[in-house]
Design a protein around this motif. Sequence first.
Motif, PDB file in Angstrom:
ATOM      1  N   PRO A   1       7.621   6.273   1.622  1.00  0.00           N
ATOM      2  CA  PRO A   1       7.638   5.862   3.147  1.00  0.00           C
ATOM      3  C   PRO A   1       8.367   4.407   2.886  1.00  0.00           C
ATOM      4  CG  PRO A   1       5.141   5.214   1.784  1.00  0.00           C
ATOM      5  CD  PRO A   1       6.233   6.112   0.827  1.00  0.00           C
ATOM      6  N   TRP A   2       9.590   4.543   3.307  1.00  0.00           N
ATOM      7  CA  TRP A   2      10.358   3.450   3.146  1.00  0.00           C
ATOM      8  C   TRP A   2       9.878   2.205   4.300  1.00  0.00           C
ATOM      9  CZ3 TRP A   2      12.664   2.343  -1.041  1.00  0.00           C
ATOM     10  CH2 TRP A   2      13.085   3.235  -1.894  1.00  0.00           C
ATOM     11  N   PRO A   3       9.695   2.788   5.504  1.00  0.00           N
ATOM     12  CA  PRO A   3       9.381   1.658   6.542  1.00  0.00           C
ATOM     13  C   PRO A   3       8.144   0.778   6.059  1.00  0.00           C
ATOM     14  CG  PRO A   3       9.399   3.526   7.655  1.00  0.00           C
ATOM     15  CD  PRO A   3       9.641   3.919   6.114  1.00  0.00           C
ATOM     16  N   PHE A   4       7.271   1.203   5.348  1.00  0.00           N
ATOM     17  CA  PHE A   4       6.301   0.564   4.862  1.00  0.00           C
ATOM     18  C   PHE A   4       6.656  -0.325   3.371  1.00  0.00           C
ATOM     19  CE2 PHE A   4       2.353  -0.119   2.112  1.00  0.00           C
ATOM     20  CZ  PHE A   4       1.420  -0.606   3.109  1.00  0.00           C
ATOM     21  N   VAL A   5       7.311   0.470   2.739  1.00  0.00           N
ATOM     22  CA  VAL A   5       8.073  -0.304   1.550  1.00  0.00           C
ATOM     23  C   VAL A   5       8.966  -1.427   1.765  1.00  0.00           C
ATOM     24  CG1 VAL A   5       9.204  -0.150  -0.591  1.00  0.00           C
ATOM     25  CG2 VAL A   5       7.713   1.762   0.064  1.00  0.00           C
ATOM     26  N   VAL A   6       9.641  -1.207   2.763  1.00  0.00           N
ATOM     27  CA  VAL A   6      10.740  -2.307   2.747  1.00  0.00           C
ATOM     28  C   VAL A   6      10.087  -3.720   3.716  1.00  0.00           C
ATOM     29  CG1 VAL A   6      12.811  -2.960   4.201  1.00  0.00           C
ATOM     30  CG2 VAL A   6      12.345  -0.654   2.925  1.00  0.00           C
ATOM     31  N   ALA A   7       9.310  -3.454   4.809  1.00  0.00           N
ATOM     32  CA  ALA A   7       8.809  -4.514   5.533  1.00  0.00           C
ATOM     33  C   ALA A   7       7.528  -4.374   5.491  1.00  0.00           C
ATOM     34  CB  ALA A   7       9.639  -4.375   6.933  1.00  0.00           C
ATOM     35  N   GLY A   8       6.697  -3.955   4.728  1.00  0.00           N
ATOM     36  CA  GLY A   8       5.090  -4.049   4.971  1.00  0.00           C
ATOM     37  C   GLY A   8       4.683  -3.005   6.017  1.00  0.00           C
ATOM     38  N   GLY A   9       5.433  -2.385   6.647  1.00  0.00           N
ATOM     39  CA  GLY A   9       5.061  -1.650   7.674  1.00  0.00           C
ATOM     40  C   GLY A   9       5.493  -2.005   9.104  1.00  0.00           C
ATOM     41  N   GLY A  10       5.746  -3.088   9.070  1.00  0.00           N
ATOM     42  CA  GLY A  10       6.183  -3.778  10.521  1.00  0.00           C
ATOM     43  C   GLY A  10       7.738  -3.986  10.779  1.00  0.00           C
ATOM     44  N   GLY A  11       8.471  -3.848   9.936  1.00  0.00           N
ATOM     45  CA  GLY A  11       9.926  -3.885   9.802  1.00  0.00           C
ATOM     46  C   GLY A  11      10.640  -2.660  10.031  1.00  0.00           C
ATOM     47  N   ALA A  12      12.164  -2.799  10.404  1.00  0.00           N
ATOM     48  CA  ALA A  12      12.882  -1.758  10.533  1.00  0.00           C
ATOM     49  C   ALA A  12      13.941  -1.602   9.518  1.00  0.00           C
ATOM     50  CB  ALA A  12      13.592  -1.766  12.026  1.00  0.00           C
ATOM     51  N   LEU A  13      14.474  -0.711   9.260  1.00  0.00           N
ATOM     52  CA  LEU A  13      15.400  -0.426   8.085  1.00  0.00           C
ATOM     53  C   LEU A  13      16.653  -1.024   8.635  1.00  0.00           C
ATOM     54  CD1 LEU A  13      14.746   2.991   6.867  1.00  0.00           C
ATOM     55  CD2 LEU A  13      13.904   0.986   5.883  1.00  0.00           C
TER      56      LEU A  13
ATOM     57  N   VAL B   1      -1.248   9.545  -5.029  1.00  0.00           N
ATOM     58  CA  VAL B   1      -0.217   9.195  -4.675  1.00  0.00           C
ATOM     59  C   VAL B   1       0.417   9.573  -3.248  1.00  0.00           C
ATOM     60  CG1 VAL B   1       2.523   9.012  -5.151  1.00  0.00           C
ATOM     61  CG2 VAL B   1       0.741   8.451  -6.959  1.00  0.00           C
ATOM     62  N   TYR B   2       0.226  11.086  -3.086  1.00  0.00           N
ATOM     63  CA  TYR B   2       0.682  11.699  -1.891  1.00  0.00           C
ATOM     64  C   TYR B   2      -0.389  11.182  -0.649  1.00  0.00           C
ATOM     65  CZ  TYR B   2       4.162  14.589  -3.870  1.00  0.00           C
ATOM     66  OH  TYR B   2       5.304  14.949  -4.529  1.00  0.00           O
ATOM     67  N   LEU B   3      -1.687  10.952  -1.040  1.00  0.00           N
ATOM     68  CA  LEU B   3      -2.526  10.334   0.069  1.00  0.00           C
ATOM     69  C   LEU B   3      -2.191   8.928   0.463  1.00  0.00           C
ATOM     70  CD1 LEU B   3      -5.124  10.613   1.743  1.00  0.00           C
ATOM     71  CD2 LEU B   3      -6.353   9.503  -0.301  1.00  0.00           C
ATOM     72  N   LEU B   4      -1.603   8.098  -0.560  1.00  0.00           N
ATOM     73  CA  LEU B   4      -0.999   6.692  -0.279  1.00  0.00           C
ATOM     74  C   LEU B   4       0.120   6.699   0.540  1.00  0.00           C
ATOM     75  CD1 LEU B   4      -1.846   5.116  -3.612  1.00  0.00           C
ATOM     76  CD2 LEU B   4      -3.021   4.782  -1.259  1.00  0.00           C
ATOM     77  N   TYR B   5       1.091   7.744   0.284  1.00  0.00           N
ATOM     78  CA  TYR B   5       2.090   7.920   1.088  1.00  0.00           C
ATOM     79  C   TYR B   5       2.059   8.518   2.274  1.00  0.00           C
ATOM     80  CZ  TYR B   5       5.435   8.046  -2.878  1.00  0.00           C
ATOM     81  OH  TYR B   5       6.440   7.641  -3.990  1.00  0.00           O
ATOM     82  N   THR B   6       0.964   9.373   2.661  1.00  0.00           N
ATOM     83  CA  THR B   6       0.536   9.541   4.244  1.00  0.00           C
ATOM     84  C   THR B   6       0.144   8.418   4.882  1.00  0.00           C
ATOM     85  OG1 THR B   6       0.081  11.818   3.267  1.00  0.00           O
ATOM     86  CG2 THR B   6      -1.009  11.310   5.409  1.00  0.00           C
ATOM     87  N   ILE B   7      -0.720   7.553   4.290  1.00  0.00           N
ATOM     88  CA  ILE B   7      -1.324   6.120   4.774  1.00  0.00           C
ATOM     89  C   ILE B   7      -0.019   5.448   5.084  1.00  0.00           C
ATOM     90  CG2 ILE B   7      -2.748   4.359   4.536  1.00  0.00           C
ATOM     91  CD1 ILE B   7      -4.696   6.152   2.846  1.00  0.00           C
ATOM     92  N   GLY B   8       0.971   5.292   4.125  1.00  0.00           N
ATOM     93  CA  GLY B   8       2.045   4.274   4.229  1.00  0.00           C
ATOM     94  C   GLY B   8       2.889   4.851   5.345  1.00  0.00           C
ATOM     95  N   TRP B   9       3.020   6.158   5.680  1.00  0.00           N
ATOM     96  CA  TRP B   9       3.983   6.819   6.662  1.00  0.00           C
ATOM     97  C   TRP B   9       3.407   6.568   8.060  1.00  0.00           C
ATOM     98  CZ3 TRP B   9       8.940   7.603   7.091  1.00  0.00           C
ATOM     99  CH2 TRP B   9       9.676   7.911   5.656  1.00  0.00           C
ATOM    100  N   ALA B  10       2.212   6.495   8.177  1.00  0.00           N
ATOM    101  CA  ALA B  10       1.267   6.323   9.316  1.00  0.00           C
ATOM    102  C   ALA B  10       1.363   4.708   9.729  1.00  0.00           C
ATOM    103  CB  ALA B  10      -0.264   6.559   9.200  1.00  0.00           C
ATOM    104  N   ILE B  11       1.276   3.816   8.767  1.00  0.00           N
ATOM    105  CA  ILE B  11       1.292   2.568   9.049  1.00  0.00           C
ATOM    106  C   ILE B  11       2.647   1.991   9.487  1.00  0.00           C
ATOM    107  CG2 ILE B  11       0.999   0.230   8.163  1.00  0.00           C
ATOM    108  CD1 ILE B  11      -1.484   1.364   6.421  1.00  0.00           C
ATOM    109  N   GLY B  12       3.888   2.415   8.522  1.00  0.00           N
ATOM    110  CA  GLY B  12       5.152   2.185   8.793  1.00  0.00           C
ATOM    111  C   GLY B  12       5.531   2.864  10.215  1.00  0.00           C
ATOM    112  N   GLY B  13       5.253   3.988  10.661  1.00  0.00           N
ATOM    113  CA  GLY B  13       5.580   4.447  11.702  1.00  0.00           C
ATOM    114  C   GLY B  13       5.031   3.697  12.872  1.00  0.00           C
TER     115      GLY B  13
END
Length: 155
Positions: free
Chosen positions: A143-155, A72-84
């Motif tokens: 990783p909210w940026p990834f969860v909300v918009a699939g990595g491409g949207g802003a909050l 889960v934490y590995l996926l979170y790391t990837i999600g934050w990278a893609i979302g960022g």
Amino acid sequence: MNPDPEDDALSWEGDDALEARRPDPRRAPSADVAHGGPADRGPADARAAEVDDEPQGIGTATLVLLGIFGGVYLLYTIGWAIGGVGMQAKAMFMLPAPLYLASMWIAVLAPALWFTATLMLTRGGRDWVRISALVVGAALLVPWPFVVAGGGGAL
């Protein structure tokens, strides 16, 4: 070494220490209570008692949960990278590039740091404390940026 001569062919040098750790099937489990306790124990019983006092290893359920939370934490790391990276163009008008990149990398490293810190700080503690800290971290580090918009949207 062994009372049965056939077992001698299956033994190695130093097996005496292992024999002292094994419980004696001929000995009744309540022998210590009937004889008064540790003062009546022989050297083999004393070594077996020392082995029982050693800390137990990690349980199977805890090991499985640690593996799940590690994933889960590995996926979170990837999600934050893609979302960022996906938010970078939209956030540049609010923050200068060095500040945004620094905060993005802190967010990317946060799940790995939380997981490592939890394992290190709860090393001698109980398993439920370790699992609770990992659950809290999993709730806080989504990783909210990834969860909300699939990595491409802003909050």
